[in-house]
Every structure is written in C-alpha cells, then in structure tokens.
Design an enzyme around this catalytic site. Structure first.
Site: not given
Ligand code: SF4
Length: 333
Positions: A60, A116, A146, A185, A215, A243, A288
């Site tokens: 995003h 991911c 997600e 996550t 995460c 995001s 992101s």
């Molecule tokens: S924010 Fe966390 S779950 Fe999302 S892509 Fe990054 S490491 Fe993976």
C-alpha cells in the site's frame, strides 16, 4: 542602539530560519515482507520481461506502485483483467483468498505469490484451528485485503470478523467452548490487547497464539513512535492512507499525547500551516513507505527551518525473507 535590518533592502542578509530538531524514529519504513514483495515484482520483470501483472497494489504505497508501473508492472483489480498467454500474475503482500489461486489455476495462468510469510503464517493457524473443529474469530479491519485473504482461507460461516469490543458483546457463537482467535498483522498493539483480553474473558476456553499475530515490523514501529511522540510538538508518519500499519502509527502518536499528527504521502502533501510554530518534529514511516520519501520530507523542512536530525532507536531489525522458490536465481536460470 542598532537599527532593525530592513529585509527588503537590496543586500540585506537573508532572514534566519528558525531551528527545528527532527527526531527520526527507528525502526521505520520498509519491513522484510515489503522488501520481498517489491523484489518479487522486479525479479519477475527481469525473468519474464514486461508486462507482468500484479493483482491489487503489491504494497500500500502509491510511490512504490507508480515506480513499478514505470518498469512494466500492470496492476489489476481481478484476475479477469489478466490475459491468457504466459505472463505471470503476482499476488500482493497482503495475501489472497483460496479462490484466487484456484481460479488462476483453472485458467492455466502462471502465478507468483508475494504474500508476506507472516500473513501466510496466520492463514495456516486459521486452517489448523478449522481442521480441529474450532470456529475462528479474526480480529481485524473489515475490507482490508489481508482480512479478505485470511477470511477466504476457510469456508464461509467458519470464521467471523471481530473489529471492536462492542462486537464481542454481541457475539453468540453456536459452540462457545470450541473457539479460536487469530489477528490481522498490522493492528494497534494496544487495541488488540484489549480485544483479546475481552475475548478470553467472555470465552475462557478460547485458544489462540501465544501473544497475537501482529508482526514484528508493526510492533517495532509503534514502539518507536510511543517513545518519540511525547517528546515532540508534531509527528509525521510517511505513508499512504490505505496503509493499515501507517494509520495505526498516526493513532499511536496521537494517543501518546502528540498534539499534531499527520499521515502524509510525500513532501508535497505537507500542510505547512499546521507545522508553523514547532521546534521539535517526530518523523517515521509505515512499513510500505520508502526511505527516499522520508528524506524528501526532511529536505522540505530544511528549506523552512535550520534542521538538525537525531535518531531515536528502540530496537534493530535484521529480518529477511527469501524470494519464492521459482524466482531464486538458480531456479530462474
Ligand atoms: S507489515 Fe508485517 S505482515 Fe505486513 S508485509 Fe511487513 S512484515 Fe509482513
């Protein structure tokens, strides 16, 4: 007595810029899952040549998506926009429902999964609970890709989305002694803690992960913001409005007492009036958002302020996720 300097006089010295201390949060910006997803698209472009198709935004962030478009990636909303003919279609880092690869396979499309690994882990947890006969409660935000992907791992009716405490009060599952929970996550660590505690209180037999499924990158970025937010007059999160982890960072800053918090895509989006009288600015970036956009914002502040930059580091990260097997160099060659 010294006469005041007339700023309009030719040759008058330029007005001094006010000082601004920028506290850079660390960690910030790209996580291992985002790095991998972007690498997947670039590697696929190198192997197959443009165009390669990507279902949904790979991550995003508008800047990332636009730069991949310039290299030959074509972003589509659904698989029916992908033509037959051997060009691969990549699934985004957020993961997809099971029906998506099934549909691709039925059409004979080549697929590459950039989900991911930490999202895939949640998919597997949900599947295991389902196989053990448990009804799964997914803590997350409705409509986020997600969440759509995780819900889509199980048959309809065997997983329920829980967004807030009010929804827990209203929950009346068929078998309250056979429940499990998993989470998105990229949630707020604190909000999720309250929701999970409420689930455990209402359904004492519920099973779930040791802590939650948020995460490492989401957790670490929120922790750094919690440290910096009380020290600054304003805090900017670099990231896109769609995001989830970036939105949560802005909320964390606000709740930690920072009076001015903004989520901005890039320097051109900064609302300069809001930052007119600040002396200390906190700066972070969602998982992101590329570092180049953080630098762009520092440069923009440096045209208005005499800027000093200090980093506040709460932890270091060394997570790396390998590329999907089919894109690793040996396999591709
Ligand atoms: S924010 Fe966390 S779950 Fe999302 S892509 Fe990054 S490491 Fe993976």
């Amino acid at each position: 007595m010294t006469a005041p300097v007339n700023q309009n006089e030719p040759g008058a010295p330029a007005p001094e810029k006010p000082p601004l201390e920028i506290l850079l949060c660390a960690p910030r910006g790209f996580c291992a899952g985002v790095v991998r997803a972007i690498d997947v698209v670039e590697r696929a472009l190198a192997i197959y040549g443009p165009p390669v198709y990507v279902r949904h935004e790979i991550v995003h962030n508008k800047y990332v998506v636009e730069s991949l478009k310039r290299k030959g990636a074509v972003f589509v909303a659904e698989l029916d926009e992908v033509p037959d003919g051997g060009k691969p279609v990549i699934f985004s880092a957020h993961g997809v429902a099971k029906t998506v690869p099934q549909t691709a396979e039925s059409r004979g499309l080549t697929t590459i999964d950039a989900t991911c690994p930490l999202v895939t882990k949640v998919h597997r947890e949900a599947e295991i609970h389902h196989k053990r006969g448990r009804h799964v409660l997914l803590v997350g935000h409705s409509g986020h890709p997600e969440v759509v992907g995780t819900m889509g791992q199980l048959p309809a009716g065997s997983i329920t989305l829980v967004e807030d405490l009010e929804q827990i009060e209203a929950l009346e599952p068929a078998n309250r002694d056979n429940l499990a929970w998993v989470t998105q996550t990229t949630l707020s660590v604190d909000d999720t803690h309250h929701i999970v505690e409420a689930l455990k209180k209402k359904f004492p037999a519920i099973v779930g992960p040791h802590k939650d499924d948020i995460c490492y990158a989401t957790t670490n970025r929120q922790e750094a913001v919690k440290q910096v937010a009380p020290l600054v007059d304003a805090l900017i999160v670099v990231g896109s409005s769609n995001s989830s982890n970036s939105q949560r960072l802005r909320e964390v800053a606000e709740r930690a007492g920072c009076p001015i918090t903004r989520l901005v895509n890039r320097a051109e989006d900064v609302d300069w009036d809001a930052f007119a009288n600040i002396r200390r600015l906190g700066l972070t970036a969602g998982a992101s958002a590329p570092e180049v956009l953080v630098e762009e914002i520092i440069d923009a502040f440096a045209t208005r302020y005499t800027v000093t930059v200090d980093t506040v580091s709460t932890t270091t990260e060394d997570m790396v996720f390998p590329l999907p097997r089919e894109l690793r160099s040996e396999a591709a060659e």
